[in-house]
Design a protein around this motif. Structure first.
Motif, PDB file in Angstrom:
ATOM      1  N   HIS A  67      -8.960  -2.993   9.871  1.00 30.92           N
ATOM      2  CA  HIS A  67      -8.925  -2.984  11.333  1.00 30.92           C
ATOM      3  C   HIS A  67      -7.868  -3.928  11.903  1.00 30.92           C
ATOM      4  CE1 HIS A  67     -11.500  -6.643  11.243  1.00 30.92           C
ATOM      5  NE2 HIS A  67     -11.075  -6.842  12.472  1.00 30.92           N
ATOM      6  N   GLY A  68      -7.452  -4.916  11.109  1.00 27.18           N
ATOM      7  CA  GLY A  68      -6.349  -5.746  11.562  1.00 27.18           C
ATOM      8  C   GLY A  68      -5.045  -4.984  11.645  1.00 27.18           C
ATOM      9  N   ALA A  69      -4.949  -3.884  10.910  1.00 28.82           N
ATOM     10  CA  ALA A  69      -3.767  -3.022  10.952  1.00 28.82           C
ATOM     11  C   ALA A  69      -3.946  -1.875  11.937  1.00 28.82           C
ATOM     12  CB  ALA A  69      -3.469  -2.486   9.553  1.00 28.82           C
ATOM     13  N   TRP A  70      -5.059  -1.130  11.824  1.00 27.58           N
ATOM     14  CA  TRP A  70      -5.162   0.077  12.646  1.00 27.58           C
ATOM     15  C   TRP A  70      -5.516  -0.201  14.108  1.00 27.58           C
ATOM     16  CZ3 TRP A  70     -10.006   0.771  14.619  1.00 27.58           C
ATOM     17  CH2 TRP A  70     -11.135   0.475  13.841  1.00 27.58           C
TER      18      TRP A  70
ATOM     19  N   GLU B  55     -19.558   4.416  17.739  1.00 29.73           N
ATOM     20  CA  GLU B  55     -18.279   5.004  18.134  1.00 29.73           C
ATOM     21  C   GLU B  55     -17.105   4.380  17.400  1.00 29.73           C
ATOM     22  OE1 GLU B  55     -15.637   5.647  22.240  1.00 29.73           O
ATOM     23  OE2 GLU B  55     -17.497   4.480  22.280  1.00 29.73           O
ATOM     24  N   LEU B  56     -17.224   3.106  17.089  1.00 29.99           N
ATOM     25  CA  LEU B  56     -16.134   2.407  16.429  1.00 29.99           C
ATOM     26  C   LEU B  56     -15.927   2.916  15.001  1.00 29.99           C
ATOM     27  CD1 LEU B  56     -14.061   0.191  16.948  1.00 29.99           C
ATOM     28  CD2 LEU B  56     -15.724  -1.482  16.126  1.00 29.99           C
ATOM     29  N   TYR B  57     -16.994   3.317  14.348  1.00 24.08           N
ATOM     30  CA  TYR B  57     -16.891   3.792  12.969  1.00 24.08           C
ATOM     31  C   TYR B  57     -16.345   5.217  12.894  1.00 24.08           C
ATOM     32  CZ  TYR B  57     -19.621  -0.371  12.097  1.00 24.08           C
ATOM     33  OH  TYR B  57     -20.048  -1.677  12.043  1.00 24.08           O
ATOM     34  N   ARG B  58     -16.219   5.862  14.036  1.00 28.26           N
ATOM     35  CA  ARG B  58     -15.618   7.206  14.062  1.00 28.26           C
ATOM     36  C   ARG B  58     -14.115   7.165  14.333  1.00 28.26           C
ATOM     37  NH1 ARG B  58     -20.683   8.280  16.740  1.00 28.26           N
ATOM     38  NH2 ARG B  58     -19.739   8.043  18.818  1.00 28.26           N
ATOM     39  N   VAL B  59     -13.603   5.974  14.615  1.00 27.15           N
ATOM     40  CA  VAL B  59     -12.165   5.850  14.869  1.00 27.15           C
ATOM     41  C   VAL B  59     -11.397   6.131  13.583  1.00 27.15           C
ATOM     42  CG1 VAL B  59     -10.306   4.249  15.461  1.00 27.15           C
ATOM     43  CG2 VAL B  59     -12.451   4.221  16.760  1.00 27.15           C
ATOM     44  N   ARG B  60     -10.359   6.941  13.692  1.00 32.29           N
ATOM     45  CA  ARG B  60      -9.475   7.228  12.564  1.00 32.29           C
ATOM     46  C   ARG B  60      -8.030   7.024  13.003  1.00 32.29           C
ATOM     47  NH1 ARG B  60     -13.698   6.971  10.741  1.00 32.29           N
ATOM     48  NH2 ARG B  60     -14.798   8.294   9.221  1.00 32.29           N
ATOM     49  N   TYR B  61      -7.240   6.476  12.088  1.00 33.73           N
ATOM     50  CA  TYR B  61      -5.804   6.355  12.325  1.00 33.73           C
ATOM     51  C   TYR B  61      -5.112   6.990  11.119  1.00 33.73           C
ATOM     52  CZ  TYR B  61      -1.307   4.613  13.850  1.00 33.73           C
ATOM     53  OH  TYR B  61      -0.001   4.544  14.290  1.00 33.73           O
ATOM     54  N   PRO B  62      -4.792   8.289  11.204  1.00 33.75           N
ATOM     55  CA  PRO B  62      -4.350   9.062  10.031  1.00 33.75           C
ATOM     56  C   PRO B  62      -2.871   8.885   9.709  1.00 33.75           C
ATOM     57  CG  PRO B  62      -4.461  10.491  11.945  1.00 33.75           C
ATOM     58  CD  PRO B  62      -4.949   9.136  12.404  1.00 33.75           C
ATOM     59  N   ALA B  63      -2.467   7.660   9.446  1.00 36.46           N
ATOM     60  CA  ALA B  63      -1.061   7.386   9.134  1.00 36.46           C
ATOM     61  C   ALA B  63      -0.745   7.740   7.685  1.00 36.46           C
ATOM     62  CB  ALA B  63      -0.750   5.920   9.389  1.00 36.46           C
ATOM     63  N   ARG B  64       0.538   7.911   7.429  1.00 34.84           N
ATOM     64  CA  ARG B  64       1.030   8.154   6.078  1.00 34.84           C
ATOM     65  C   ARG B  64       1.977   7.031   5.682  1.00 34.84           C
ATOM     66  NH1 ARG B  64       0.522  13.436   4.148  1.00 34.84           N
ATOM     67  NH2 ARG B  64      -0.508  14.869   5.604  1.00 34.84           N
ATOM     68  N   SER B  65       2.094   6.818   4.389  1.00 33.20           N
ATOM     69  CA  SER B  65       3.071   5.889   3.864  1.00 33.20           C
ATOM     70  C   SER B  65       4.395   6.631   3.652  1.00 33.20           C
ATOM     71  CB  SER B  65       2.559   5.282   2.550  1.00 33.20           C
ATOM     72  OG  SER B  65       3.445   4.280   2.088  1.00 33.20           O
ATOM     73  N   ASP B  66       5.342   5.983   3.029  1.00 34.03           N
ATOM     74  CA  ASP B  66       6.638   6.588   2.729  1.00 34.03           C
ATOM     75  C   ASP B  66       7.131   5.998   1.420  1.00 34.03           C
ATOM     76  OD1 ASP B  66       9.683   6.603   2.702  1.00 34.03           O
ATOM     77  OD2 ASP B  66       9.304   7.895   4.429  1.00 34.03           O
ATOM     78  N   ALA B  67       7.258   6.823   0.398  1.00 35.06           N
ATOM     79  CA  ALA B  67       7.594   6.324  -0.939  1.00 35.06           C
ATOM     80  C   ALA B  67       8.950   5.643  -0.971  1.00 35.06           C
ATOM     81  CB  ALA B  67       7.549   7.483  -1.943  1.00 35.06           C
TER      82      ALA B  67
ATOM     83  N   GLY C  74       0.840  -1.200   0.000  1.00 40.09           N
ATOM     84  CA  GLY C  74       0.000   0.000   0.000  1.00 40.09           C
ATOM     85  C   GLY C  74       0.870   1.243   0.000  1.00 40.09           C
ATOM     86  N   THR C  75       0.664   2.107  -0.973  1.00 37.65           N
ATOM     87  CA  THR C  75       1.528   3.280  -1.133  1.00 37.65           C
ATOM     88  C   THR C  75       0.763   4.597  -1.103  1.00 37.65           C
ATOM     89  OG1 THR C  75       1.401   3.161  -3.556  1.00 37.65           O
ATOM     90  CG2 THR C  75       3.188   1.952  -2.488  1.00 37.65           C
ATOM     91  N   ALA C  76      -0.486   4.588  -0.658  1.00 36.22           N
ATOM     92  CA  ALA C  76      -1.239   5.843  -0.591  1.00 36.22           C
ATOM     93  C   ALA C  76      -0.509   6.818   0.339  1.00 36.22           C
ATOM     94  CB  ALA C  76      -2.648   5.588  -0.070  1.00 36.22           C
ATOM     95  N   PRO C  77      -0.284   8.061  -0.095  1.00 36.01           N
ATOM     96  CA  PRO C  77       0.406   9.012   0.787  1.00 36.01           C
ATOM     97  C   PRO C  77      -0.301   9.188   2.121  1.00 36.01           C
ATOM     98  CG  PRO C  77       0.268   9.861  -1.456  1.00 36.01           C
ATOM     99  CD  PRO C  77      -0.589   8.637  -1.413  1.00 36.01           C
ATOM    100  N   GLU C  78      -1.630   9.196   2.093  1.00 27.15           N
ATOM    101  CA  GLU C  78      -2.435   9.243   3.306  1.00 27.15           C
ATOM    102  C   GLU C  78      -3.304   7.994   3.331  1.00 27.15           C
ATOM    103  OE1 GLU C  78      -4.561  12.881   3.474  1.00 27.15           O
ATOM    104  OE2 GLU C  78      -2.741  14.129   3.519  1.00 27.15           O
ATOM    105  N   LEU C  79      -3.136   7.181   4.361  1.00 26.00           N
ATOM    106  CA  LEU C  79      -3.768   5.870   4.412  1.00 26.00           C
ATOM    107  C   LEU C  79      -5.158   5.974   5.035  1.00 26.00           C
ATOM    108  CD1 LEU C  79      -0.618   3.970   5.675  1.00 26.00           C
ATOM    109  CD2 LEU C  79      -1.607   3.795   3.385  1.00 26.00           C
ATOM    110  N   GLU C  80      -6.161   5.630   4.255  1.00 25.90           N
ATOM    111  CA  GLU C  80      -7.542   5.654   4.747  1.00 25.90           C
ATOM    112  C   GLU C  80      -7.745   4.646   5.869  1.00 25.90           C
ATOM    113  OE1 GLU C  80     -12.047   4.500   3.138  1.00 25.90           O
ATOM    114  OE2 GLU C  80     -10.286   4.278   1.836  1.00 25.90           O
ATOM    115  N   THR C  81      -8.550   5.005   6.857  1.00 28.73           N
ATOM    116  CA  THR C  81      -8.954   4.078   7.915  1.00 28.73           C
ATOM    117  C   THR C  81     -10.173   3.304   7.413  1.00 28.73           C
ATOM    118  OG1 THR C  81      -8.175   5.614   9.602  1.00 28.73           O
ATOM    119  CG2 THR C  81      -9.657   3.858  10.323  1.00 28.73           C
ATOM    120  N   ILE C  82      -9.994   2.018   7.144  1.00 27.70           N
ATOM    121  CA  ILE C  82     -11.056   1.194   6.574  1.00 27.70           C
ATOM    122  C   ILE C  82     -11.820   0.506   7.700  1.00 27.70           C
ATOM    123  CG2 ILE C  82     -11.577  -0.737   5.035  1.00 27.70           C
ATOM    124  CD1 ILE C  82      -8.838  -0.227   3.692  1.00 27.70           C
ATOM    125  N   HIS C  83     -13.132   0.707   7.728  1.00 24.09           N
ATOM    126  CA  HIS C  83     -13.986   0.063   8.736  1.00 24.09           C
ATOM    127  C   HIS C  83     -14.618  -1.171   8.086  1.00 24.09           C
ATOM    128  CE1 HIS C  83     -13.483   4.230  10.089  1.00 24.09           C
ATOM    129  NE2 HIS C  83     -13.520   3.702  11.291  1.00 24.09           N
TER     130      HIS C  83
END
Length: 286
Positions: free
Chosen positions: A129-132, A90-102, A73-82
């Motif tokens: 969710h297995g990642a975030w 409340e669980l669907y409002r969780v965000r993990y705003p990580a970035r990738s690195d080219a 996965g190389t998206a510059p900004e990684l979407e939080t997939i529910h």
């Protein structure tokens, strides 16, 4: 199982091993609600992260991303997939705003190609969710680059062990491997347990204990052939995707790893939540 919980090791223990390498981690992500209710399993993951030096990047291999070819996965900004349904809002409002690195993604691609793997890059893939879930508990600031890497479930344990071997040099260069699954994962039993209020079936501890014993013994042959050798293997894993991250982690640590149990216990009636650190004891290629 021998103990309901085994705490993460001391900071001195971790730093002593880091003189050569980062570890490969196999962590249990449990039910999606673990991010809201971490319990002792989540607390153990947070402690483990706090006791490690800061990695320059994290490669995350989740049971919930399966592709035909190893994919980064190389998206510059990684979407939080529910990637679940029927849980609290409340669980669907969780965000993990990580970035990738080219640059790290290209390094990872090169390692895989050099080891004979076909590789794809996915500029849209985010974090399931297995990642975030474990990332949120371990690195809540989301300020370390994350590289998702997919599984190829139909190719089995040996393929994933070799996938891990390809990643080994990156552990010696400041990269943490976070392999996320569960030591037992039977959704049918999970649903029945909550519908009927049943107790934990005996196979959960029996299978988890067998895996733990084989890890402690460094018995790679048995771990790779667990489907035939382990007690209740097919019931513990009707499909293999939640155990294959373990094989990636063991592969990355090499044949002479030193294992450490970070946590041992059962959550949600049927999910063995055992998590491990695998410390390489030699330089890749030596």
């Amino acid at each position: 199982m021998t103990s309901p919980a085994v705490a993460a090791r001391s900071p001195e223990h971790f730093s002593a091993h880091f003189s050569a390498h980062f570890p490969a981690l196999f962590v249990a992500h449990g039910a999606p609600t673990m991010v809201l209710q971490p319990g002792p399993a989540g607390a153990a993951l947070a402690r483990a992260a706090a006791e490690l030096p800061r990695p320059r990047a994290i490669i995350v291999v989740s049971a919930h991303w399966e592709t035909a070819t190893p994919t980064i996965g190389t998206a510059p900004e990684l979407e939080t997939i529910h990637d679940f349904y029927g849980f609290p809002a409340e669980l669907y409002r969780v965000r993990y705003p990580a970035r990738s690195d080219a640059a790290v993604a290209e390094e990872l691609r090169t390692r895989l190609l050099e080891n004979g793997f076909g590789v794809r890059m996915d500029k849209d893939r985010g974090l399931d969710h297995g990642a975030w879930t474990p990332l949120s508990l371990m690195y809540p600031q989301a300020d370390i680059p994350v590289l998702p890497l997919s599984l190829q479930t139909g190719l089995g344990p040996e393929h994933h062990f070799q996938l891990g071997r390809a990643l080994a040099p990156m552990l010696a260069d400041g990269v943490l491997l976070l392999a996320s699954g569960n030591l037992t994962h039977n959704l049918g039993d999970f649903r029945r347990a909550f519908a009927e209020g049943s107790e934990t079936p005996a196979y959960v501890a029996a299978f988890a204990d067998w895996i733990g014993q084989r890890i402690a013994a460094g018995d790679h042959d048995s771990l790779l052939d667990y489907r035939q050798r382990a007690p209740h293997a097919v019931r513990a894993h009707p499909s293999e995707e939640h155990l294959l991250p373990l094989h990636v982690a063991i592969g990355a640590a090499g044949l002479d790893y030193r294992s450490e149990c970070l946590y041992q216990g059962i959550d949600s009636v049927v999910l063995a939540m055992d998590s491990y650190a695998f410390w390489p004891t030699s330089t890749p290629g030596s």
